[in-house]
Design an enzyme around this catalytic site. Structure first.
Site, mmCIF file in Angstrom:
data_model
loop_
_atom_site.group_PDB
_atom_site.id
_atom_site.type_symbol
_atom_site.label_atom_id
_atom_site.label_comp_id
_atom_site.label_asym_id
_atom_site.label_seq_id
_atom_site.Cartn_x
_atom_site.Cartn_y
_atom_site.Cartn_z
ATOM 1 N N PRO A 1 -0.267 3.824 1.209
ATOM 2 C CA PRO A 1 0.625 4.604 0.333
ATOM 3 C C PRO A 1 2.062 4.097 0.264
ATOM 4 O O PRO A 1 2.890 4.717 -0.392
ATOM 5 C CB PRO A 1 0.581 6.000 0.960
ATOM 6 C CG PRO A 1 0.400 5.730 2.416
ATOM 7 C CD PRO A 1 -0.488 4.503 2.499
ATOM 8 N N GLU B 1 -2.074 -2.626 -5.032
ATOM 9 C CA GLU B 1 -2.874 -1.487 -4.580
ATOM 10 C C GLU B 1 -3.889 -1.157 -5.658
ATOM 11 O O GLU B 1 -3.518 -0.893 -6.804
ATOM 12 C CB GLU B 1 -1.990 -0.280 -4.289
ATOM 13 C CG GLU B 1 -2.737 1.019 -4.039
ATOM 14 C CD GLU B 1 -3.778 0.924 -2.947
ATOM 15 O OE1 GLU B 1 -4.934 1.335 -3.192
ATOM 16 O OE2 GLU B 1 -3.439 0.420 -1.854
ATOM 17 N N ASP C 1 -7.996 -5.162 -7.677
ATOM 18 C CA ASP C 1 -8.764 -5.422 -6.472
ATOM 19 C C ASP C 1 -8.045 -6.531 -5.712
ATOM 20 O O ASP C 1 -7.741 -7.589 -6.274
ATOM 21 C CB ASP C 1 -10.182 -5.863 -6.858
ATOM 22 C CG ASP C 1 -11.087 -6.069 -5.659
ATOM 23 O OD1 ASP C 1 -10.703 -6.848 -4.758
ATOM 24 O OD2 ASP C 1 -12.180 -5.494 -5.627
ATOM 25 N N ASP D 1 -3.172 -4.890 5.234
ATOM 26 C CA ASP D 1 -3.373 -3.619 5.930
ATOM 27 C C ASP D 1 -4.672 -3.035 5.385
ATOM 28 O O ASP D 1 -4.672 -2.218 4.473
ATOM 29 C CB ASP D 1 -2.182 -2.699 5.674
ATOM 30 C CG ASP D 1 -2.231 -1.419 6.485
ATOM 31 O OD1 ASP D 1 -3.104 -1.303 7.373
ATOM 32 O OD2 ASP D 1 -1.413 -0.532 6.221
ATOM 33 N N CYS E 1 -5.687 0.335 11.168
ATOM 34 C CA CYS E 1 -5.384 1.505 11.995
ATOM 35 C C CYS E 1 -6.694 1.968 12.626
ATOM 36 O O CYS E 1 -7.118 3.108 12.460
ATOM 37 C CB CYS E 1 -4.747 2.611 11.175
ATOM 38 S SG CYS E 1 -4.139 3.963 12.212
#
Length: 461
Positions: free
Chosen positions: A269, A291, A317, A335, A388
């Site tokens: 985000p 994104e 993409d 990420d 993450c």
């Protein structure tokens, strides 16, 4: 749903229940929905804190409460109406893990069922909750653990983590030679994290108290960040210290040359995008972002609004975008979309939402994104592969798979890169070697962020 339109029950409980229902029915994210519902209901500080504890506490220990409810109801939870089940979970949490008076926990939970499902279901809910209220938390815990079929299932019931997550975390710790830290990690996952802020470099000054590692990170004074954020006009915002560290490590891996081109390939985000944009602006580099999801791309644009720099935000993409820009960028952040098992403190429902099948689905995408990003690196360029999640299949497994098919990449000393940007010594000792870094909630007070820095050879091929 608006809790202000539901009289007769404490608004904090309505808000918590509405969050539980949205998570169950619509796969909503509690950390995004809860603040809006609190605002819509006009809750004061005390009621907002109660709603937060009830919602997050119930979501975090859902698996344990489901086992208790099944025992008390003498039936499987899959046979219970979903609206009733969420009210029972909320009632069980109040009875077993808060100081709420038992009669209030039972009565208001039953009234929730009556209002949302019907009077007939309310009688069933009343019987189950009164059965739960007759014994304390320790007695119930022992009772459900006695019915466990394995040590891992027993640990799952005790720590409110699915068995497959426990096993994945154990393997990740064992890979570092730290398997003995599993219990401490599971405990840390069940603690509410401290609110951490980022001061964008060159645009805002870091406040106090400073966090130990990222030189941009500090704790929210008094816990409520809204006043600090408002005063800074968006140049200070909430961001986990681990997220800050991985972005800082990419930017600081080698000295920045003026005119470098940087790319955040999976930017939504936008928190890391904004931090990289501030550093790029300060050091004379140019950043682009990409994104694939339109709504998340808009979040990236919103995150970048306070910065005095134009950052193009593409909506493609990531694999296709990288393929259209071969040998172009000097630094790329990947990420990658992941299971999010490293953020269970902040997203308590994620542990029950994910399944091993999600890992199997994500790994090919992660591998393709990293491979494509390397192709988009200029000779000598650096890619930061970040997740993450500490799941080995999503972290070192992806890196190994990509490197197996390439001869134009070298591993950088990621441990040294993180240590170099850290404001104080950071414990990164690991049996996995210096080429990757795994941060941990119990050891570093951050989300469980993984980072590997890879450099494309000066010569192609």
């Amino acid at each position: 749903m608006s809790s202000s339109k539901k009289p007769g029950i404490q608004p904090a409980r309505w808000v918590a229940y509405d969050v539980l229902r949205a998570v169950s029915q619509d796969d909503a994210y509690a950390n995004l929905l809860l603040p809006r519902l609190i605002s819509d209901a006009g809750l004061d500080t005390q009621d907002a804190a109660l709603a937060t504890e009830l919602a997050y506490g119930t979501l975090r220990r859902r698996g344990t409460y489901d086992a208790i409810i099944a025992n008390a109801a003498d039936r499987g939870i899959d046979t219970i109406d979903p609206g009733v089940l969420d009210a029972l979970r909320l009632g069980a949490h109040q009875l077993l893990a808060t100081r709420v008076a038992p009669h209030a926990a039972v009565n208001e939970s039953v009234n929730l069922v009556a209002a949302e499902v019907g009077r007939g279901a309310a009688g069933f809910a009343n019987a189950v909750l009164r059965r739960i209220s007759r014994d304390d938390a320790d007695t119930w815990q022992q009772r459900i653990e006695d019915g466990a079929r394995s040590d891992d299932e027993r640990l799952s019931l005790r720590t409110a983590h699915p068995v497959w997550v426990i096993r994945a975390l154990r393997r990740a710790l064992a890979a570092e030679g730290r398997a003995d830290e599993l219990a401490t990690l599971l405990e840390a996952d069940n603690l509410s994290p401290e609110v951490t802020l980022v001061a964008l470099p060159g645009l805002a000054d870091r406040g106090e108290p400073a966090r130990p590692y990222a030189p941009t990170a500090f704790a929210s004074p008094g816990g409520d960040p809204h006043a600090v954020i408002a005063d800074a006009a968006g140049r200070i915002r909430v961001q986990d210290e681990g997220s800050q560290l991985v972005a800082l490590a990419l930017a600081g891996a080698t000295p920045v040359r003026a005119g470098e081109r940087w790319l955040d390939l999976c930017a939504g985000p936008g928190g890391k995008t904004a931090l990289l944009a501030a550093i790029a602006h300060r050091d004379g580099a140019q950043l682009e972002a990409n994104e694939v999801v339109h709504a998340r791309a808009d979040l990236v644009r919103h995150a970048l609004e306070p910065l005095p720099v134009d950052v193009p935000v593409h909506e493609e993409d990531g694999r296709e975008f990288a393929a259209r820009h071969p040998s172009t960028f000097d630094r790329i952040l990947v990420d990658a979309p992941c299971t999010g098992l490293g953020a269970l403190r902040r997203r308590p429902e994620a542990r029950w939402r994910k399944a091993p099948a999600d890992v199997a689905e994500l790994v090919p995408l992660q591998t393709q994104l990293l491979d494509a990003a390397i192709d988009a690196l200029a000779p000598g360029g650096i890619v930061a592969y970040v997740t993450c999640s500490p799941h080995l299949a999503e972290t070192s497994g992806v890196v190994e798979e990509v490197l197996r098919g390439r001869s134009d990449v070298i591993r950088l000393d990621t441990r040294a890169a993180v240590s170099a940007v850290s404001a104080s010594p950071i414990d990164l000792r690991s049996d996995t070697g210096p080429e990757q870094v795994q941060l941990w909630p119990h050891r570093h007070g951050t989300d469980a962020m993984f980072l590997a820095l890879l450099q494309r050879n000066d010569k192609d091929g």
